[in-house]
Design an enzyme around this catalytic site. Structure first.
Site, short mmCIF file in Angstrom:
data_model
loop_
_atom_site.label_atom_id
_atom_site.label_comp_id
_atom_site.label_asym_id
_atom_site.label_seq_id
_atom_site.Cartn_x
_atom_site.Cartn_y
_atom_site.Cartn_z
N LYS A 1 6.23 -31.34 -18.28
CA LYS A 1 7.34 -31.10 -17.52
C LYS A 1 7.71 -32.42 -16.58
CE LYS A 1 10.13 -28.02 -16.48
NZ LYS A 1 11.40 -28.05 -17.08
N1 PMP Z 1 12.80 -27.59 -23.28
C1 PMP Z 1 12.98 -28.23 -22.01
C2 PMP Z 1 13.41 -29.75 -22.20
C3 PMP Z 1 13.14 -27.58 -20.89
O1 PMP Z 1 13.32 -28.53 -19.51
C4 PMP Z 1 13.12 -26.41 -20.81
C5 PMP Z 1 13.04 -25.74 -19.13
N2 PMP Z 1 11.86 -25.69 -18.76
C6 PMP Z 1 12.75 -25.66 -21.77
C7 PMP Z 1 12.76 -26.07 -23.19
C8 PMP Z 1 12.65 -24.00 -22.05
O2 PMP Z 1 11.50 -24.05 -21.26
P1 PMP Z 1 11.20 -22.58 -20.26
O3 PMP Z 1 11.60 -21.31 -21.39
O4 PMP Z 1 9.95 -22.61 -20.08
O5 PMP Z 1 12.12 -22.68 -19.32
#
Ligand code: PMP
Length: 309
Positions: free
Chosen positions: A160
């Site tokens: 991220k």
């Molecule tokens: N894909 C992207 C590009 C994201 O930014 C997120 C949010 N973190 C997710 C998927 C979903 O991830 P999570 O369920 O861990 O929030």
């Protein structure tokens, strides 16, 4: 939705007033997008407010930092404790969204980030569901974006990284300007990847399918993993499989998952109704189970909660 300020933001070990949580204009990450971050939620439960899968999020923050060769000057435990203390200090008993950010500060300019100081902040504020109550209840409209998700060999999609989100922002703007709620991005090689900040699931022949995260360039979502576990426990088969856009059109049901968005039905893709165009029964069942899980109502998943008090 404008931000709702809270009292304090955690910055490099101290709680500072919301208004004073500022950085210098020559902060490295502002120029080159060289930071990593997380999005976490805390929910009210019968035993007080609790943070959902906090340690998993903080571990993913460290995993992202490792990819970017950023040495976080804290341990996982220290950031877990800081997050819990932050929710407590701000009295966010009704739940909140939590944003840890690791960034490279003021010190040097240029593309080598290594000499820059590593800074860490954690902010928390009340935030309603990201795609709106109407989306949660009745589903969102989506459009395949003309922007492709990054090639994992161009930028590390498994991490991220702050700068990588220009891709999501471009796709989001395009979708909103076109009258849709959310964008679905295809991978560099044309398979379905994910939405701008959410993973995607479809229901095909009664079982659940979600794209491989590694080769589709999608982030391995913690909500995606949680829904996978809940779905399996409810007796559904869940497979990680390559998916193309027509699979979305043919799906019986579709939904997206993410910490900010939670579990949201997809009502349409490219102006084609998904199923009946109304949230399907499996989507509704999983959405309900997810909300009960994060609110501490299901004993089986209580290890996913870190209580604040
Ligand atoms: N894909 C992207 C590009 C994201 O930014 C997120 C949010 N973190 C997710 C998927 C979903 O991830 P999570 O369920 O861990 O929030």
């Amino acid at each position: 939705m404008p931000l709702t300020p809270t009292d304090k933001i955690w910055m490099d070990g101290d709680f500072v007033d919301w208004a004073d949580a500022t950085v210098h204009v020559l902060t490295h990450t502002m120029h080159y997008g060289t930071g990593v971050f997380e999005g976490i939620r805390a929910y009210p439960t019968p035993n007080g407010v609790a943070v959902f899968r906090l340690r998993d999020h903080i571990k993913r923050l460290f995993a992202s930092a490792k990819v970017f060769m950023i040495d976080i000057p804290y341990t996982v435990d220290e950031l877990v404790d800081a997050t819990i203390a932050l929710v407590r200090v701000n009295g966010l008993d009704d739940g909140c969204y939590i944003r840890p950010l690791v960034y490279l500060g003021y010190g040097e300019m240029g593309l080598n980030p290594i000499p820059c100081p590593v800074k860490v902040s954690i902010a928390a504020w009340p935030w309603g569901t990201y795609l709106g109550d109407e989306g949660v209840a009745n589903g969102v409209s989506t459009k395949i974006s003309s922007w492709r998700r990054h090639d994992p060999n161009a930028v590390p999609t498994a991490a991220k990284g702050t700068g990588m989100y220009v891709n999501s922002s471009l796709a989001k703007m395009e979708a909103l300007r076109g009258g849709y709620d959310e964008a679905i991005l295809l991978s560099a090689d044309g398979n379905v990847s994910e939405c701008t900040g959410e993973n995607i699931f479809i229901v095909l022949n009664g079982h659940l399918v979600t794209p491989h995260t590694s080769d589709s360039g999608a982030l391995a979502g913690i909500t995606q993993r949680s829904v996978e576990t809940i779905a399996r426990d409810l007796g559904y088969e869940v497979v990680y499989e390559q998916m193309i856009r027509t699979d979305l059109y043919a799906a019986e049901e579709a939904f997206l998952t993410g910490t900010a968005a939670e579990v949201v039905p997809i009502r349409s893709v490219d102006d084609r109704d998904v199923g009946t165009g109304k949230p399907g029964p499996i989507t509704k069942q999983l959405q309900q189970a997810y909300f009960s899980t994060v609110r501490g109502e299901i004993d089986r998943y209580k290890d996913w909660l870190d209580y604040v008090r």
